[in-house]
Each structure stands twice: as C-alpha cells, then as structure tokens.
Design a protein around this motif. Structure first.
Motif, mmCIF file in Angstrom:
data_model
loop_
_atom_site.group_PDB
_atom_site.id
_atom_site.type_symbol
_atom_site.label_atom_id
_atom_site.label_comp_id
_atom_site.label_asym_id
_atom_site.label_seq_id
_atom_site.Cartn_x
_atom_site.Cartn_y
_atom_site.Cartn_z
ATOM 1 N N SER A 1 0.810 -1.219 0.000
ATOM 2 C CA SER A 1 0.000 0.000 0.000
ATOM 3 C C SER A 1 0.840 1.265 0.000
ATOM 4 O O SER A 1 0.338 2.346 -0.354
ATOM 5 N N ASP A 2 2.122 1.181 0.400
ATOM 6 C CA ASP A 2 2.960 2.382 0.450
ATOM 7 C C ASP A 2 3.719 2.615 -0.856
ATOM 8 O O ASP A 2 4.661 3.405 -0.902
ATOM 9 N N THR A 3 3.326 1.953 -1.935
ATOM 10 C CA THR A 3 3.925 2.180 -3.251
ATOM 11 C C THR A 3 3.438 3.514 -3.801
ATOM 12 O O THR A 3 2.239 3.801 -3.777
ATOM 13 N N ALA A 4 4.359 4.338 -4.295
ATOM 14 C CA ALA A 4 4.001 5.678 -4.763
ATOM 15 C C ALA A 4 4.722 5.979 -6.073
ATOM 16 O O ALA A 4 5.635 5.256 -6.483
ATOM 17 N N ALA A 5 4.293 7.055 -6.738
ATOM 18 C CA ALA A 5 4.935 7.497 -7.975
ATOM 19 C C ALA A 5 5.191 8.996 -7.901
ATOM 20 O O ALA A 5 4.408 9.742 -7.310
ATOM 21 N N TYR A 6 6.294 9.409 -8.510
ATOM 22 C CA TYR A 6 6.645 10.827 -8.584
ATOM 23 C C TYR A 6 6.621 11.251 -10.055
ATOM 24 O O TYR A 6 7.315 10.672 -10.887
ATOM 25 N N TYR A 7 5.822 12.281 -10.343
ATOM 26 C CA TYR A 7 5.697 12.777 -11.706
ATOM 27 C C TYR A 7 6.376 14.132 -11.896
ATOM 28 O O TYR A 7 6.449 14.634 -13.011
ATOM 29 N N ASP A 8 6.824 14.737 -10.807
ATOM 30 C CA ASP A 8 7.568 15.992 -10.895
ATOM 31 C C ASP A 8 8.676 15.969 -9.849
ATOM 32 O O ASP A 8 8.568 15.305 -8.812
ATOM 33 N N VAL A 9 9.753 16.694 -10.131
ATOM 34 C CA VAL A 9 10.938 16.622 -9.276
ATOM 35 C C VAL A 9 10.673 17.228 -7.904
ATOM 36 O O VAL A 9 11.268 16.801 -6.901
ATOM 37 N N ASP B 1 10.615 16.409 -2.108
ATOM 38 C CA ASP B 1 9.924 16.638 -0.833
ATOM 39 C C ASP B 1 9.575 15.329 -0.120
ATOM 40 O O ASP B 1 9.574 15.279 1.116
ATOM 41 N N THR B 2 9.281 14.288 -0.889
ATOM 42 C CA THR B 2 8.693 13.078 -0.318
ATOM 43 C C THR B 2 9.688 11.955 -0.077
ATOM 44 O O THR B 2 9.601 11.240 0.931
ATOM 45 N N PHE B 3 10.647 11.767 -0.990
ATOM 46 C CA PHE B 3 11.525 10.608 -0.877
ATOM 47 C C PHE B 3 12.339 10.581 0.416
ATOM 48 O O PHE B 3 12.526 9.501 0.998
ATOM 49 N N PRO B 4 12.843 11.723 0.939
ATOM 50 C CA PRO B 4 13.563 11.666 2.222
ATOM 51 C C PRO B 4 12.697 11.157 3.372
ATOM 52 O O PRO B 4 13.222 10.578 4.332
ATOM 53 N N ILE B 5 11.393 11.340 3.270
ATOM 54 C CA ILE B 5 10.485 10.798 4.277
ATOM 55 C C ILE B 5 10.247 9.316 4.016
ATOM 56 O O ILE B 5 10.299 8.489 4.934
ATOM 57 N N SER B 6 10.006 8.971 2.766
ATOM 58 C CA SER B 6 9.767 7.577 2.399
ATOM 59 C C SER B 6 10.924 6.689 2.831
ATOM 60 O O SER B 6 10.729 5.604 3.395
#
Length: 360
Positions: free
Chosen positions: A120-128, A133-138
C-alpha cells in the motif's frame, strides 16, 4: 484484407543483434510468413513519420511494435502518435500506446496499491519537486526501490538503503532524512553499488522524471527477492511459461536480469499453478484498475515472494511489461509461432465481414 502485418523496430540500441534486429524480431516475421501471410520490418524515425503512415496504412492490416521505449529517437511521443494514427486508420495495434501506458508503465503498480497485489505504500513521482519533498520521508521507513519508467534490463532501477546501519536502526519513521545522508545505491542492471549523498542522488534521479512519460516509482524493498523473481510470460491471455530468476549470490545483489548474473530456470505454468491461478483471478481487477481489458500480444507479470500475516508464502507484483517483451532465450519453445498465430487471429477477428442484414 491485405493479410499483412508490419513489425516496427528502431535502429540501434543495446537490444540489437549484428543484423540490426532484435533477436526475436525475425523469428516473428518468419513465423507469420510461414502461415502464408506477409510480414516485414519497418524502422521508425521521426522524420519518416508521414511516409511510414502512408506506406503502412495502405499495405498492412496490423502492426506489432518491437520497440524498446528507451531507444526511440526523439522520445516516444511522436512514435506513439504514429501508432495511434494507424489504429484510427483501422489497423490492429499490438500493442497500442494505450495498452503500453496502461499495462507497461511502472505506475501501474501505484494504481494497484489498494489491492493485495502491491504494498500500500507504493508511490509514484511525476515531478521533481514532489520527489525531493517526499523521498527523504519515504526512505526513513526503510529500504526502498526506485524504478524509472523508461529503460529495460534493470537500467534505472535502484535499491536504496542507508550506508550507516546504526543510523538506519535509529531513524524515526516519518522524519525526513538530511540531504547529506550517505546512501548505498545498487542498480539492477548489473548490481553495481555506489555510495552517494541523498540530495545528490535525488538530483541524479531527476533525469528519470523529466521528459515524455517520465516518472519514478517508489516501492518497498522486498527482502525475499534474493530467493528469486517469478515471471509469467503470456501470449494474449494464455500463460506460456514461468521463469524463476534468481539473483547472483553475494553482497547487495538483487537484480534478476541475465546481464547481472542471475540464474534462470524455466517451468510450465502448471509447475506454478497457485501463482498462475492467483494472477488469472486478479486479472479482471487489474483490467478495472488499469482502465481496460485490452490484453497485450506479448506481456509479462513479475512477482516476488513475501510473507502474509500468518507467515505463509504470498506473492507481490513487482512489474508488468508489455512494451517490448523479449523472449530470445525461449525461441526453442516456439513462442514466435504462438505470437504469429495470436496476431493473425486478432486481425481475422476484427476484419471478418459483418453478417448480412436480413430484410423483411
């Protein structure tokens, strides 16, 4: 009906043999010719688009795309526009851009993250900006795998973990990691490892997001990948074989590609009946989530072993491929004949004349 199918390729790229073709292209062409139908290869270049459309639309009933999206000169936008134009002109597309984007894009996993197939925690990034902002938290929650949408054979698929194991054990989940955090990054293409700072590594990965259909998928690292990835290869709706791809042993190896030293073993679908049945049962859900049930001509579904809440084996979907699935190693299984047969049957089904109208 012309009884003719064109096979598209592009010039160059690491997937070509000395004759300029993918190793599985001419076997497909020859298998179509053996049926009495006509087939030939046409190379795509953006500057030839109008001429290709005219030639193909006037002489062929269908196209088969054997083009790795990462090798398309000028990007995939113009190529996809040509394929769409041909489909609108009445040709049977195998696979169409819609199918490639629905099934083959890496964010198919995100569209399935509310099912039992994908964490369920699978995500996608479409803009840098969102990525930074998100990957350091992930990453604070544990090891991750970043997957680019383009490329093949493990290129741009990175296992990302903290280089300092003590730091990794002490991180508070949900707290953004500092940009100078040292990372251990292993690329699936060859299992090579690089030590990089988080901020610099994210800047490096921006290239995967920028451009046509660019994106990065962020998925939990599945530790049992060391036991192997299980791939179902299908021609149309029929599972043809299952290949168990076990990564090379040692270090942080996790890649299941032949280039990285993984060992492949081939089985019949019956040898993995539970997995095949599970995937067949899930396919209507997959079709609903991905926006349609237009089954690709040649496609694969890759699974990894995981543990359910009771400690029993379960399977996690890692990827669906349909843009340009290779089967060079399996030519002796006669897959090319199956591909030809299914392709021709699709054309015949679509092109068959309507029954005559009955007048009163």
């Amino acid at each position: 009906m012309h009884k003719a199918i064109v096979v598209f390729e592009v010039e160059g790229g690491s997937d070509k043999y000395f004759d300029g073709h993918r190793k599985d292209t001419m076997p497909i062409v020859n298998s179509i010719l053996e049926t009495g139908w006509y087939a030939e290869v046409v190379y795509f270049r953006p500057e030839w688009r109008e001429d290709i459309f005219t030639y193909v639309s006037e002489n062929f009933d269908a196209y088969i795309s054997r083009v790795n999206p990462g090798n398309i000169p000028g990007g995939e936008k113009v190529y996809f526009e040509l394929l769409t134009q041909l489909t609108e002109a009445g040709l049977v597309g195998m696979s169409t851009p819609e199918e490639m984007m629905a099934y083959g894009a890496k964010d198919a996993l995100v569209k399935l993250n509310d099912t039992d197939l994908v964490p369920s925690d699978t995500a996608a990034y479409y803009d840098v900006e969102t990525f930074h902002d998100t990957f350091p938290i992930s990453l604070s929650f544990g090891e991750r795998v970043l997957k680019q949408n383009r490329g093949s054979t493990g290129s741009g698929i990175w296992r990302v973990q903290l280089e300092d194991k003590e730091l990794a054990a002490s991180v508070t989940p949900g707290t953004p990691l500092p940009l100078d955090t040292q990372l251990k990054c292993t690329e699936a293409v060859d299992n090579h490892t690089e030590i990089r700072e988080l901020g610099e590594f994210m800047e490096f990965c921006d290239r995967y997001i920028i451009g046509d259909n660019g994106m990065l998928v962020d998925m939990r690292f599945m530790s049992r990948i060391v036991e192997g990835e299980i791939r179902i290869l299908l021609v149309g709706a029929e599972p043809v074989f299952v290949v168990h791809k076990k990564p090379a042993e040692g270090g942080d190896n996790f890649s299941a590609t032949l280039f990285s030293g993984a060992k492949y073993s081939y089985d019949t679908p019956e040898a993995w009946q539970d997995l095949v049945d599970m995937f067949a049962e899930a396919r209507p859900v997959i079709a609903e989530k991905l926006g349609g049930d237009n089954i690709p001509l040649v496609w694969t579904a890759d699974f990894m072993l995981a543990d359910d809440a009771d400690g029993n084996d379960t399977y996690v979907l890692g990827e669906i491929n349909c843009s340009c699935v290779g089967f060079t190693s399996e030519l002796d299984m006669g897959i090319q004949q199956r591909v030809a047969a299914v392709a021709i049957s699709r054309v015949e089904e679509k092109k068959k004349p309507l029954p005559p109208m009955i007048s009163n």
